[in-house]
Scaffold this motif. Sequence first.
Motif, PDB file in Angstrom:
ATOM      1  N   PRO A  94      68.616  49.812   0.119  1.00  0.00           N
ATOM      2  CA  PRO A  94      67.636  51.258  -0.772  1.00  0.00           C
ATOM      3  C   PRO A  94      68.698  52.333  -0.271  1.00  0.00           C
ATOM      4  N   LEU A  95      69.416  52.030   0.975  1.00  0.00           N
ATOM      5  CA  LEU A  95      70.316  53.543   0.651  1.00  0.00           C
ATOM      6  C   LEU A  95      71.167  53.484  -0.666  1.00  0.00           C
ATOM      7  N   HIS A  96      72.298  52.656  -0.784  1.00  0.00           N
ATOM      8  CA  HIS A  96      72.892  52.545  -2.247  1.00  0.00           C
ATOM      9  C   HIS A  96      71.219  53.002  -3.214  1.00  0.00           C
ATOM     10  N   ARG A  97      70.786  52.234  -3.391  1.00  0.00           N
ATOM     11  CA  ARG A  97      70.230  52.724  -4.158  1.00  0.00           C
ATOM     12  C   ARG A  97      69.542  54.383  -4.264  1.00  0.00           C
ATOM     13  N   CYS A  98      68.830  55.012  -3.031  1.00  0.00           N
ATOM     14  CA  CYS A  98      69.119  56.254  -2.842  1.00  0.00           C
ATOM     15  C   CYS A  98      70.098  57.383  -3.614  1.00  0.00           C
ATOM     16  N   ALA A  99      70.700  56.720  -2.923  1.00  0.00           N
ATOM     17  CA  ALA A  99      71.940  57.721  -3.252  1.00  0.00           C
ATOM     18  C   ALA A  99      72.316  57.498  -4.486  1.00  0.00           C
ATOM     19  N   LEU A 100      72.601  56.522  -5.009  1.00  0.00           N
ATOM     20  CA  LEU A 100      72.775  55.911  -6.854  1.00  0.00           C
ATOM     21  C   LEU A 100      71.465  56.923  -7.378  1.00  0.00           C
ATOM     22  N   ALA A 101      70.425  56.605  -7.374  1.00  0.00           N
ATOM     23  CA  ALA A 101      69.330  57.068  -8.456  1.00  0.00           C
ATOM     24  C   ALA A 101      69.973  58.495  -8.064  1.00  0.00           C
ATOM     25  N   HIS A 102      69.689  59.474  -6.905  1.00  0.00           N
ATOM     26  CA  HIS A 102      70.037  60.479  -6.671  1.00  0.00           C
ATOM     27  C   HIS A 102      71.129  61.707  -7.127  1.00  0.00           C
ATOM     28  N   SER A 103      72.095  60.419  -6.964  1.00  0.00           N
ATOM     29  CA  SER A 103      73.350  61.560  -7.827  1.00  0.00           C
ATOM     30  C   SER A 103      73.439  61.167  -9.536  1.00  0.00           C
ATOM     31  N   MET A 104      72.757  59.796  -9.906  1.00  0.00           N
ATOM     32  CA  MET A 104      72.566  59.794 -11.343  1.00  0.00           C
ATOM     33  C   MET A 104      71.488  60.907 -11.605  1.00  0.00           C
ATOM     34  N   ALA A 105      70.414  60.947 -11.367  1.00  0.00           N
ATOM     35  CA  ALA A 105      70.138  62.278 -11.829  1.00  0.00           C
ATOM     36  C   ALA A 105      70.697  63.047 -11.821  1.00  0.00           C
ATOM     37  N   ASP A 106      70.975  64.130 -11.557  1.00  0.00           N
ATOM     38  CA  ASP A 106      71.886  65.079 -11.252  1.00  0.00           C
ATOM     39  C   ASP A 106      72.672  64.982 -12.502  1.00  0.00           C
ATOM     40  N   ALA A 107      72.971  63.749 -13.186  1.00  0.00           N
ATOM     41  CA  ALA A 107      74.225  63.890 -14.908  1.00  0.00           C
ATOM     42  C   ALA A 107      73.258  63.408 -15.471  1.00  0.00           C
ATOM     43  N   GLN A 108      72.260  63.762 -15.598  1.00  0.00           N
ATOM     44  CA  GLN A 108      71.410  63.371 -16.979  1.00  0.00           C
ATOM     45  C   GLN A 108      70.954  65.083 -17.489  1.00  0.00           C
ATOM     46  N   ASP A 109      71.125  65.232 -18.634  1.00  0.00           N
ATOM     47  CA  ASP A 109      70.924  65.812 -19.665  1.00  0.00           C
ATOM     48  C   ASP A 109      69.507  66.344 -19.893  1.00  0.00           C
TER      49      ASP A 109
END
Length: 152
Positions: free
Chosen positions: A43-58
């Motif tokens: 869950p920590l990996h998923r949280c950090a990754l999803a939070h970061s991926m959201a910031d990279a979306q157009d």
Amino acid sequence: MTGPDAIMTEIGRGIELNQSGRREEARRLFSGLWEEIGATGDPLHRCALAHSMADAQDDPHEELVWDLRALEAADLVTDERARQAGATGPVAGFYPSLHLNLGEVYRKLGDLERARDHLDRGRASVSALGDDGYGQMIKGGLDRLADRLRAV
């Protein structure tokens, strides 16, 4: 003593790519990591990754998908797991930023009721933040979101 967490290191690399304007490269890196850890991984990996991926979306719709994944995963992270990864505070400190991002994306999408709800939830959780640069950044972000919501 354990070595650095390879997934968190790669997430950090993706954040750097995104912040340097290499958004597509960041999204490819994050997508590969998501495939590796899976929707039921740490869950920590998923949280950090999803939070970061959201910031990279157009596209704000895609941003919302990732922001919701981050919030869902955060609910499963323990304080112990966060400490193992080097977090300096409890998991409760994740929520102000998660709610800030959700409030902002709902604002972009015109769902002002949900935007205000996440603003309120973010503000209700700021006591978990320190009075450091990060805490000030998130609190300032919540204030700016409140200003944008008052303007509509």
